[in-house]
Design a protein around this motif. Structure first.
Motif, mmCIF file in Angstrom:
data_model
loop_
_atom_site.group_PDB
_atom_site.id
_atom_site.type_symbol
_atom_site.label_atom_id
_atom_site.label_comp_id
_atom_site.label_asym_id
_atom_site.label_seq_id
_atom_site.Cartn_x
_atom_site.Cartn_y
_atom_site.Cartn_z
ATOM 1 N N ARG A 163 -64.211 -68.211 -75.265
ATOM 2 C CA ARG A 163 -64.736 -69.167 -76.252
ATOM 3 C C ARG A 163 -63.599 -69.852 -77.013
ATOM 4 N N MET A 164 -62.566 -69.104 -77.329
ATOM 5 C CA MET A 164 -61.411 -69.689 -78.004
ATOM 6 C C MET A 164 -60.736 -70.725 -77.105
ATOM 7 N N SER A 165 -60.539 -70.375 -75.847
ATOM 8 C CA SER A 165 -59.895 -71.303 -74.911
ATOM 9 C C SER A 165 -60.739 -72.553 -74.712
ATOM 10 N N ASP A 166 -62.047 -72.381 -74.618
ATOM 11 C CA ASP A 166 -62.953 -73.524 -74.472
ATOM 12 C C ASP A 166 -62.865 -74.434 -75.701
ATOM 13 N N MET A 167 -62.853 -73.847 -76.880
ATOM 14 C CA MET A 167 -62.785 -74.652 -78.095
ATOM 15 C C MET A 167 -61.447 -75.381 -78.195
ATOM 16 N N LEU A 168 -60.361 -74.729 -77.812
ATOM 17 C CA LEU A 168 -59.059 -75.395 -77.828
ATOM 18 C C LEU A 168 -59.083 -76.618 -76.921
ATOM 19 N N GLU A 169 -59.677 -76.478 -75.752
ATOM 20 C CA GLU A 169 -59.753 -77.594 -74.804
ATOM 21 C C GLU A 169 -60.565 -78.746 -75.385
ATOM 22 N N ARG A 170 -61.596 -78.433 -76.135
ATOM 23 C CA ARG A 170 -62.424 -79.472 -76.758
ATOM 24 C C ARG A 170 -61.737 -80.091 -77.970
ATOM 25 N N LEU A 183 -51.956 -69.816 -74.622
ATOM 26 C CA LEU A 183 -51.810 -68.359 -74.575
ATOM 27 C C LEU A 183 -52.089 -67.728 -75.936
ATOM 28 N N ALA A 184 -51.612 -68.353 -77.000
ATOM 29 C CA ALA A 184 -51.843 -67.813 -78.347
ATOM 30 C C ALA A 184 -53.331 -67.753 -78.661
ATOM 31 N N VAL A 185 -54.026 -68.828 -78.356
ATOM 32 C CA VAL A 185 -55.466 -68.894 -78.640
ATOM 33 C C VAL A 185 -56.230 -67.853 -77.831
ATOM 34 N N SER A 186 -55.871 -67.683 -76.571
ATOM 35 C CA SER A 186 -56.596 -66.707 -75.743
ATOM 36 C C SER A 186 -56.284 -65.272 -76.149
ATOM 37 N N ALA A 187 -55.147 -65.070 -76.823
ATOM 38 C CA ALA A 187 -54.745 -63.717 -77.235
ATOM 39 C C ALA A 187 -55.070 -63.412 -78.692
ATOM 40 N N GLN A 188 -55.785 -64.303 -79.350
ATOM 41 C CA GLN A 188 -56.088 -64.159 -80.784
ATOM 42 C C GLN A 188 -56.661 -62.791 -81.143
ATOM 43 N N HIS A 189 -57.543 -62.249 -80.306
ATOM 44 C CA HIS A 189 -58.161 -60.940 -80.572
ATOM 45 C C HIS A 189 -57.791 -59.918 -79.499
ATOM 46 N N ILE A 190 -56.668 -60.059 -78.871
ATOM 47 C CA ILE A 190 -56.355 -59.209 -77.717
ATOM 48 C C ILE A 190 -56.480 -57.717 -78.073
ATOM 49 N N GLN A 191 -57.333 -57.044 -77.311
ATOM 50 C CA GLN A 191 -57.594 -55.603 -77.452
ATOM 51 C C GLN A 191 -57.904 -55.189 -78.899
ATOM 52 N N ASP A 208 -57.652 -73.139 -86.959
ATOM 53 C CA ASP A 208 -58.710 -74.153 -86.809
ATOM 54 C C ASP A 208 -59.671 -73.757 -85.690
ATOM 55 N N VAL A 209 -59.105 -73.401 -84.548
ATOM 56 C CA VAL A 209 -59.924 -73.032 -83.391
ATOM 57 C C VAL A 209 -60.759 -71.792 -83.708
ATOM 58 N N ALA A 210 -60.152 -70.803 -84.363
ATOM 59 C CA ALA A 210 -60.879 -69.577 -84.712
ATOM 60 C C ALA A 210 -62.042 -69.887 -85.660
ATOM 61 N N CYS A 262 -58.019 -80.251 -92.604
ATOM 62 C CA CYS A 262 -58.962 -81.368 -92.823
ATOM 63 C C CYS A 262 -59.479 -81.899 -91.494
ATOM 64 N N ARG A 263 -58.606 -81.929 -90.498
ATOM 65 C CA ARG A 263 -59.032 -82.399 -89.167
ATOM 66 C C ARG A 263 -60.129 -81.497 -88.597
ATOM 67 N N ALA A 264 -59.976 -80.190 -88.750
ATOM 68 C CA ALA A 264 -60.991 -79.252 -88.260
ATOM 69 C C ALA A 264 -62.280 -79.399 -89.045
ATOM 70 N N HIS A 265 -62.185 -79.651 -90.350
ATOM 71 C CA HIS A 265 -63.388 -79.887 -91.162
ATOM 72 C C HIS A 265 -64.162 -81.080 -90.611
ATOM 73 N N GLN A 266 -63.445 -82.171 -90.364
ATOM 74 C CA GLN A 266 -64.100 -83.378 -89.848
ATOM 75 C C GLN A 266 -64.715 -83.117 -88.482
ATOM 76 N N TYR A 267 -64.000 -82.387 -87.657
ATOM 77 C CA TYR A 267 -64.485 -82.058 -86.318
ATOM 78 C C TYR A 267 -65.791 -81.251 -86.407
ATOM 79 N N ALA A 268 -65.810 -80.277 -87.297
ATOM 80 C CA ALA A 268 -66.994 -79.419 -87.449
ATOM 81 C C ALA A 268 -68.197 -80.200 -87.942
ATOM 82 N N LEU A 269 -67.975 -81.131 -88.839
ATOM 83 C CA LEU A 269 -69.083 -81.846 -89.476
ATOM 84 C C LEU A 269 -69.529 -83.093 -88.724
#
Length: 195
Positions: free
Chosen positions: A29-36, A47-55, A123-125, A162-169
């Motif tokens: 889900r993190m990788s998908d959101m980063l791509e979007r 790699l950072a985004v996909s490893a955000q919650h690693i184990q 932002d992605v998280a 702010c960019r993520a806020h706009q994206y979300a809304l």
């Protein structure tokens, strides 16, 4: 290697009729959101985004006192654990020290608001939490009143750019219908400077 590590999660979730190891699903889900959200992101951020919650299951919340101080200790410990875990995998994969340092700084949540990599990961998280996890979280806490929800949403919202806020809304993510009003309320309170 990240997928393999997250596939070891003993906790499972069902999504669209398919069972997933919990942290593998989160990573996807993190990788998908980063791509979007940031389709031009480079390999370090992918790699950072996909490893955000690693184990993540290896550092349970129950290992810390069940109070605010314990929660903060757990979060700090998690950030360190995730950064160290991905660093080990990146060394095994043969990445350069500078590349590894960049990934681990983002995963370790270092310098939020001043490091663009850490901010992008945050932002992605936040976007993933709003789209995929907020409803479930609210279902598990029916005792929370409106002010409690505003506080929870505000803490996540304030870590986002702010960019993520706009994206979300602006309709780019699916916000839970039951909580859209509160999310918009937090956004308007932040804009007005009330928080």
């Amino acid at each position: 290697m990240i997928d393999a590590a997250n596939s070891e999660d003993p906790n499972w979730e069902t999504n669209e009729g398919k069972d997933w190891p919990k942290e593998l699903l989160y990573s996807r889900r993190m990788s998908d959101m980063l791509e979007r959200y940031a389709p031009g992101a480079d390999d370090a951020m992918k790699l950072a985004v996909s490893a955000q919650h690693i184990q993540r299951w290896k550092s349970p919340r129950s290992d810390y006192p069940m109070d605010r101080k314990g929660y903060l200790q757990w979060r700090t410990g998690l950030n360190k654990f995730h950064a160290e875990t991905i660093a080990i995998l990146l060394v095994k994969a043969g990445y350069e020290k500078e590349f590894i340092a960049r990934v681990t700084q983002a995963v370790g949540k270092k310098s939020l608001k001043t490091n663009p990599d850490t901010q992008l990961l945050e932002d992605v998280a936040g976007l993933v939490f709003f789209e995929h996890y907020l409803v479930d979280f609210s279902d598990r806490h029916p005792e929370y009143n409106e002010q409690k929800w505003i506080d929870i949403i505000r803490k996540i919202w304030n870590k986002m750019s702010c960019r993520a806020h706009q994206y979300a809304l602006s309709g780019h993510i699916k916000l839970p219908d039951s909580l859209v009003k509160l999310i918009k309320k937090v956004a308007s309170l932040n804009t007005s400077g009330s928080y």
